[in-house]
Write a protein that holds these residues in place. Structure first.
Motif, PDB file in Angstrom:
ATOM      1  N   CYS A 111       0.852  -1.183   0.000  1.00  0.00           N
ATOM      2  CA  CYS A 111       0.000   0.000   0.000  1.00  0.00           C
ATOM      3  C   CYS A 111       0.895   1.241   0.000  1.00  0.00           C
ATOM      4  O   CYS A 111       1.854   1.329   0.778  1.00  0.00           O
ATOM      5  CB  CYS A 111      -0.900   0.022   1.240  1.00  0.00           C
ATOM      6  SG  CYS A 111      -2.158  -1.291   1.229  1.00  0.00           S
ATOM      7  N   VAL A 112       0.587   2.152  -0.877  1.00  0.00           N
ATOM      8  CA  VAL A 112       1.380   3.380  -1.036  1.00  0.00           C
ATOM      9  C   VAL A 112       0.496   4.561  -0.645  1.00  0.00           C
ATOM     10  O   VAL A 112      -0.574   4.773  -1.246  1.00  0.00           O
ATOM     11  CB  VAL A 112       1.885   3.534  -2.486  1.00  0.00           C
ATOM     12  CG1 VAL A 112       2.681   4.818  -2.622  1.00  0.00           C
ATOM     13  CG2 VAL A 112       2.710   2.322  -2.893  1.00  0.00           C
ATOM     14  N   GLU A 113       0.928   5.320   0.354  1.00  0.00           N
ATOM     15  CA  GLU A 113       0.178   6.481   0.820  1.00  0.00           C
ATOM     16  C   GLU A 113       1.079   7.709   0.733  1.00  0.00           C
ATOM     17  O   GLU A 113       2.091   7.796   1.442  1.00  0.00           O
ATOM     18  CB  GLU A 113      -0.299   6.287   2.253  1.00  0.00           C
ATOM     19  CG  GLU A 113      -1.097   7.473   2.773  1.00  0.00           C
ATOM     20  CD  GLU A 113      -1.477   7.284   4.231  1.00  0.00           C
ATOM     21  OE1 GLU A 113      -2.089   8.203   4.797  1.00  0.00           O
ATOM     22  OE2 GLU A 113      -1.154   6.216   4.799  1.00  0.00           O
ATOM     23  N   PRO A 114       0.802   8.667  -0.154  1.00  0.00           N
ATOM     24  CA  PRO A 114       1.605   9.897  -0.215  1.00  0.00           C
ATOM     25  C   PRO A 114       1.534  10.653   1.106  1.00  0.00           C
ATOM     26  O   PRO A 114       0.507  10.674   1.786  1.00  0.00           O
ATOM     27  CB  PRO A 114       0.973  10.693  -1.357  1.00  0.00           C
ATOM     28  CG  PRO A 114       0.219   9.675  -2.167  1.00  0.00           C
ATOM     29  CD  PRO A 114      -0.256   8.649  -1.176  1.00  0.00           C
ATOM     30  N   ILE A 115       2.636  11.280   1.471  1.00  0.00           N
ATOM     31  CA  ILE A 115       2.679  12.010   2.744  1.00  0.00           C
ATOM     32  C   ILE A 115       1.880  13.299   2.654  1.00  0.00           C
ATOM     33  O   ILE A 115       1.502  13.882   3.684  1.00  0.00           O
ATOM     34  CB  ILE A 115       4.126  12.298   3.148  1.00  0.00           C
ATOM     35  CG1 ILE A 115       4.837  13.115   2.051  1.00  0.00           C
ATOM     36  CG2 ILE A 115       4.877  11.003   3.414  1.00  0.00           C
ATOM     37  CD1 ILE A 115       6.246  13.535   2.443  1.00  0.00           C
ATOM     38  N   ASP A 168       8.616  10.732  -0.284  1.00  0.00           N
ATOM     39  CA  ASP A 168       7.314  11.356  -0.544  1.00  0.00           C
ATOM     40  C   ASP A 168       6.144  10.421  -0.303  1.00  0.00           C
ATOM     41  O   ASP A 168       4.994  10.797  -0.572  1.00  0.00           O
ATOM     42  CB  ASP A 168       7.243  11.855  -1.994  1.00  0.00           C
ATOM     43  CG  ASP A 168       8.215  12.980  -2.266  1.00  0.00           C
ATOM     44  OD1 ASP A 168       8.541  13.707  -1.307  1.00  0.00           O
ATOM     45  OD2 ASP A 168       8.671  13.120  -3.424  1.00  0.00           O
ATOM     46  N   ALA A 169       6.382   9.208   0.175  1.00  0.00           N
ATOM     47  CA  ALA A 169       5.278   8.260   0.381  1.00  0.00           C
ATOM     48  C   ALA A 169       5.636   7.306   1.503  1.00  0.00           C
ATOM     49  O   ALA A 169       6.803   7.084   1.826  1.00  0.00           O
ATOM     50  CB  ALA A 169       4.997   7.487  -0.909  1.00  0.00           C
ATOM     51  N   ARG A 170       4.571   6.771   2.102  1.00  0.00           N
ATOM     52  CA  ARG A 170       4.722   5.733   3.123  1.00  0.00           C
ATOM     53  C   ARG A 170       4.327   4.404   2.487  1.00  0.00           C
ATOM     54  O   ARG A 170       3.245   4.289   1.872  1.00  0.00           O
ATOM     55  CB  ARG A 170       3.854   6.052   4.344  1.00  0.00           C
ATOM     56  CG  ARG A 170       4.371   7.206   5.178  1.00  0.00           C
ATOM     57  CD  ARG A 170       3.584   7.299   6.487  1.00  0.00           C
ATOM     58  NE  ARG A 170       2.201   7.710   6.231  1.00  0.00           N
ATOM     59  CZ  ARG A 170       1.796   8.973   6.255  1.00  0.00           C
ATOM     60  NH1 ARG A 170       2.668   9.964   6.511  1.00  0.00           N
ATOM     61  NH2 ARG A 170       0.533   9.285   6.025  1.00  0.00           N
ATOM     62  N   ILE A 171       5.193   3.418   2.642  1.00  0.00           N
ATOM     63  CA  ILE A 171       5.022   2.113   1.994  1.00  0.00           C
ATOM     64  C   ILE A 171       4.826   1.063   3.077  1.00  0.00           C
ATOM     65  O   ILE A 171       5.541   1.042   4.081  1.00  0.00           O
ATOM     66  CB  ILE A 171       6.242   1.739   1.129  1.00  0.00           C
ATOM     67  CG1 ILE A 171       6.661   2.908   0.244  1.00  0.00           C
ATOM     68  CG2 ILE A 171       5.965   0.491   0.306  1.00  0.00           C
ATOM     69  CD1 ILE A 171       5.631   3.314  -0.768  1.00  0.00           C
ATOM     70  N   ARG A 172       3.816   0.216   2.869  1.00  0.00           N
ATOM     71  CA  ARG A 172       3.617  -0.909   3.780  1.00  0.00           C
ATOM     72  C   ARG A 172       3.229  -2.131   2.975  1.00  0.00           C
ATOM     73  O   ARG A 172       2.293  -2.096   2.177  1.00  0.00           O
ATOM     74  CB  ARG A 172       2.532  -0.596   4.804  1.00  0.00           C
ATOM     75  CG  ARG A 172       2.328  -1.728   5.780  1.00  0.00           C
ATOM     76  CD  ARG A 172       1.489  -1.336   6.946  1.00  0.00           C
ATOM     77  NE  ARG A 172       1.355  -2.430   7.885  1.00  0.00           N
ATOM     78  CZ  ARG A 172       0.726  -2.349   9.050  1.00  0.00           C
ATOM     79  NH1 ARG A 172       0.159  -1.212   9.409  1.00  0.00           N
ATOM     80  NH2 ARG A 172       0.650  -3.389   9.852  1.00  0.00           N
ATOM     81  N   ALA A 196      -4.059  -1.040   6.745  1.00  0.00           N
ATOM     82  CA  ALA A 196      -2.623  -1.274   6.721  1.00  0.00           C
ATOM     83  C   ALA A 196      -1.855   0.005   6.936  1.00  0.00           C
ATOM     84  O   ALA A 196      -0.740  -0.018   7.426  1.00  0.00           O
ATOM     85  CB  ALA A 196      -2.237  -1.908   5.358  1.00  0.00           C
ATOM     86  N   ALA A 197      -2.466   1.136   6.587  1.00  0.00           N
ATOM     87  CA  ALA A 197      -1.717   2.397   6.724  1.00  0.00           C
ATOM     88  C   ALA A 197      -1.798   2.967   8.118  1.00  0.00           C
ATOM     89  O   ALA A 197      -1.116   3.879   8.460  1.00  0.00           O
ATOM     90  CB  ALA A 197      -2.258   3.423   5.715  1.00  0.00           C
TER      91      ALA A 197
END
Length: 486
Positions: A421-425, A468-472, A484-485
């Protein structure tokens, strides 16, 4: 033609004359006593009619192993002046047919100039090999029972001297023939002529005896030829299936099935290649060519593996990551290298087997020569290497369809996919390609300071910077990214 010459005052290998016109490279007086050649050119030259000039010309021709003589009666119409005399020189060189005459004349002019020899070429022509149509007939012993043939083979191998003296071809004759009659009539006429020649011979065991011998065309071991052709088809099919990645489809990924295939195909290739290069300069060069090729393959294999991984990832629009150069990368490179080498050696092995089973094909079969064989082998090897890259790209397309359908993607030569899962900051975070989705994406690893992934829902790739993103990482494509985020 340009040539370099040495001006050391040595003698020829023949022990006569100075060496001012002795070439330092290539066939010539400083080389072996018999230099190989493939073209012969007859040159009518005029030389100053003085004993020292004639003697020097003889020394030059002897050093180059070129025949020289006076013209035969009616051989040439070249007229020389009173102080000059004609000579016919056969220049033997290595070259191509279209420029052989010019090359021969230039070579003779260069030697004459360096030797300060008063010689001028007046006429030159290429010597063409005279060929006469002929039909070959063999005198061989009649076919014996299997027990007699086995006994003959054992005695021949043990060298007991008790083998059958009439086994195999004991004599052959070639009868000239014309092409102005039909083939059946040519065969019948030449067979009668061959039987007449074979009926008269000073050696009793080599004279035609209808009770013991038979007269026939050149013996062709059809069984062995068919077996060799079947082995060629089998090996080529195995290489094609390996290049197309279809070995698992036939169960060859199981060592109990794949090992015999590799042994049979490898035995055919290695034995045929040895039969092709034996008694050739290549045979003498193999002991140092193979150790030289092994270090060259060390950097080549990872590079070929990277090409396979790149072809596999091309449907996803991403590049191989830095961590994908492990054992899988080596296996992919060996896959390409083995297929290329096996394919390149396949025509050479077939050439070796055909020459071994039919020795007369060495000179009577121009299609069984080195140039077309090596050219075809290299061309097909490159084609099969491209087939492997196409196979890798096809596998990438298939796995992309699996990912779009929500299934897990299997590992492919060190390239392993995982869902994340990719969530931009922030909403202003830059990205390249499609915007990062809210659901899980397919990720193949980190590429420098950026992360490339593929969105199964949109069918597009995206690249973002790691800061620039949070990865999980999530276990599968159905995992909710919101939970997941958190």
């Amino acid at each position: 033609m340009t040539a370099e010459f040495t001006y050391e005052h040595d003698d020829f290998r023949t022990g006569r004359g100075p060496a001012e016109f002795c070439p330092t490279a290539g066939p010539g007086p400083c080389g072996p006593s018999w230099a190989p050649f493939n073209r012969r050119v007859h040159i009518v030259a005029e030389v100053l009619d003085r004993p020292e000039e004639l003697d020097l010309l003889q020394q030059v021709c002897d050093a180059m192993n070129w025949p020289i003589r006076e013209p035969l009666a009616g051989e040439t119409t070249v007229a020389t002046e009173a102080d000059w005399t004609p000579r016919v020189i056969e220049v033997r060189i290595r070259g191509i047919r279209e420029t052989a005459v010019e090359q021969a004349v230039a070579t003779l002019d260069t030697l004459a100039q360096n030797a300060e020899l008063s010689l001028h070429c007046r006429d030159a022509t290429l010597v063409e090999r005279a060929q006469r149509p002929r039909i070959e007939w063999h005198l061989r012993g009649k076919r014996r029972p299997l027990s007699r043939r086995i006994g003959h083979a054992l005695h021949l191998a043990a060298r007991t001297g008790e083998h059958d003296p009439h086994a195999g071809t004991v004599r052959l004759v070639r009868v000239p023939t014309g092409l102005d009659e039909s083939r059946p009539r040519r065969l019948a006429r030449t067979r009668r002529a061959a039987r007449a020649e074979l009926s008269h011979h000073p050696l009793a065991l080599r004279r035609l005896d209808p009770e013991v011998h038979e007269v026939g065309r050149p013996s062709v071991s059809r069984g062995w030829h068919v077996l060799t052709l079947l082995a060629l088809v089998f090996t080529g099919t195995a290489i094609c299936l390996l290049g197309a990645g279809l070995w698992p489809a036939i169960g060859a990924d199981d060592p109990r099935v794949g090992a015999p295939l590799v042994v049979l195909a490898g035995g055919y290739l290695l034995s045929g290649t040895l039969l092709a290069i034996r008694r050739t300069p290549t045979h003498r060069a193999v002991p140092w060519l193979v150790p030289l090729a092994v270090p060259l393959a060390v950097p080549l294999v990872p590079w070929l593996g990277t090409l396979v991984q790149r072809a596999y990832l091309s449907p996803f629009g991403v590049r191989p990551t830095l961590g994908s150069d492990g054992l899988g990368n080596i296996q992919a490179g060996l896959w390409v290298l083995c297929v290329f080498v096996a394919t390149a050696l396949l025509p050479v092995a077939f050439l070796g087997w055909m020459r071994f089973l039919a020795p007369s094909l060495r000179v009577q079969g121009p299609w069984l020569s080195w140039a077309p064989t090596v050219t075809v082998g290299l061309a097909v090897g490159v084609a099969f290497s491209l087939l492997i890259l196409h196979t890798a790209a096809t596998s990438g397309v298939e796995n992309r369809m699996l990912a779009a359908a929500g299934y897990d993607i299997p590992e492919y030569f060190g390239v392993s996919a995982e869902y994340a899962c990719v969530e931009p900051i922030s909403r202003e975070a830059p990205y390249y390609g499609a915007p990062p989705p809210h659901g899980p994406v397919v990720m193949f690893g980190q590429s420098g300071d950026r992360l490339e992934f593929w969105d199964p829902s949109a069918g597009q790739n995206t690249s973002v910077r790691l800061e620039d993103a949070r990865i999980r990482v999530v276990p599968d494509s159905d995992s909710p990214c919101v939970e997941a985020a958190r």
